[in-house]
Design an enzyme around this catalytic site. Structure first.
Site, PDB file in Angstrom:
ATOM      1  N   TYR A 135       0.858  -1.187   0.000  1.00 43.66           N
ATOM      2  CA  TYR A 135       0.000   0.000   0.000  1.00 43.66           C
ATOM      3  C   TYR A 135       0.892   1.234   0.000  1.00 43.66           C
ATOM      4  CZ  TYR A 135      -4.056   2.892   1.324  1.00 43.66           C
ATOM      5  OH  TYR A 135      -5.067   3.829   1.356  1.00 43.66           O
ATOM      6  N   LYS A 163      -0.613  -1.083  -4.603  1.00 39.02           N
ATOM      7  CA  LYS A 163      -1.704  -0.103  -4.675  1.00 39.02           C
ATOM      8  C   LYS A 163      -1.044   1.267  -4.697  1.00 39.02           C
ATOM      9  CE  LYS A 163      -5.870   0.974  -1.873  1.00 39.02           C
ATOM     10  NZ  LYS A 163      -5.684   2.307  -1.249  1.00 39.02           N
TER      11      LYS A 163
END
Length: 296
Positions: A135, A163
């Site tokens: 992330y 991401k």
């Protein structure tokens, strides 16, 4: 679809004022995502307020989610924590509860070095023993993953995706091209930042990690399908309908707006965890107008 592709819908995590998860309300929100046909659920991401929840409540949320969806849709669980050992335990909890994959941001109080993030990510990926998505969320963590670090982490067992934040220059195609040239062919690159969803998917991004899909999954899925099919005109038309909502996300932060939407739709009447304050009534009215515009 692979695990880290398509529309991943990130739900809020309804809690009471003491931080106890309302599992019944959470199940209702996840049922909407399942019914709409999203490709995965993002549980306990930033939208899910993972940083505000104790380990036991995060464990309860994962167990409730797995029981609720009954294997109909993959569940990607956020396991970020300040300490590596705590994140390892959270990853193990999620795995034992039946999560499909993991999402990990490098939370910190002291700014982290690349080596510290590499070792942290590697340890948690090993502990969870599930496919893990990096992330990269510098807006929250203040840590920016370099291309070199992403390439290095892609070689770690279980780390399978990233991401990404929206590129400052809006050049999705250029950024994707540079990363894909250095990464394994099966390493997935997706984007968060809802107002960039159409552009990222049209440029060939693998996934939209979507805030708004947590509460408006059917509308988000229509945009996803159009963009992933390469239908630029339809994707841009649908994205235009979202613009009033995107503007509110930028003004107030999507976290606050999502709690207002949950109340507007009658899905649950909960406030965000303190110290985050709910929107004022006149701002909630603006959110209602944006939601009505989108659904019309």
């Amino acid at each position: 679809m692979t695990l880290f592709s398509g529309l991943s819908a990130f739900s809020i995590t309804p809690t009471d004022t003491a931080g106890r998860v309302d599992t019944a309300a959470l199940a209702r929100l996840l049922e909407r995502i399942c019914t709409a046909g999203a490709h995965s659920i993002g549980l306990l991401g930033s939208t899910g307020g993972y940083a505000f929840l104790l380990r036991e409540e995060r464990r309860r949320a994962v167990a409730a989610a797995v029981e609720s969806v009954e294997g109909r849709i993959p569940i990607i669980v956020g396991v970020g924590a300040l300490r590596t050992d705590e994140a390892e335990l959270l990853a193990q909890d999620a795995s034992k509860a039946g999560a499909t994959g993991l999402l990990l941001a490098p939370m910190s109080y002291t700014p982290l070095t690349e080596e510290e993030v590499f070792q942290h990510m590697s340890a948690v990926a090993k502990a969870g023993d599930l496919p893990l998505c990096i992330y990269n969320n510098p807006g929250t963590t203040r840590f920016v993953f370099s291309d070199d670090l992403i390439v290095r982490l892609a070689e770690v067992p279980n780390i399978a995706a990233i991401k990404m934040p929206l590129p400052a220059d809006g050049d999705f195609r250029g950024k994707l091209g540079r990363l894909r040239a250095r990464l394994p062919a099966d390493f997935a690159i997706g984007y968060s930042g809802d107002w960039g969803a159409a552009g990222s998917l049209l440029a060939g991004g693998d996934a939209w990690y979507s805030v708004v899909a947590g509460l408006l999954p059917a509308e988000a899925l229509a945009l996803t399908h159009a963009a992933m099919a390469g239908d630029r005109a339809q994707a841009e038309r649908l994205d235009q309908a979202f613009q009033p909502l995107w503007n509110l996300f930028k003004e107030f932060g999507s976290f606050r707006v999502m709690y207002a939407i949950a109340g507007i739709l009658g899905l649950c009447q909960v406030d965000p965890p303190r110290p985050i304050l709910p929107l004022r009534s006149d701002d909630v009215a603006r959110v209602r107008v944006a939601v009505d515009h989108l659904r019309a």
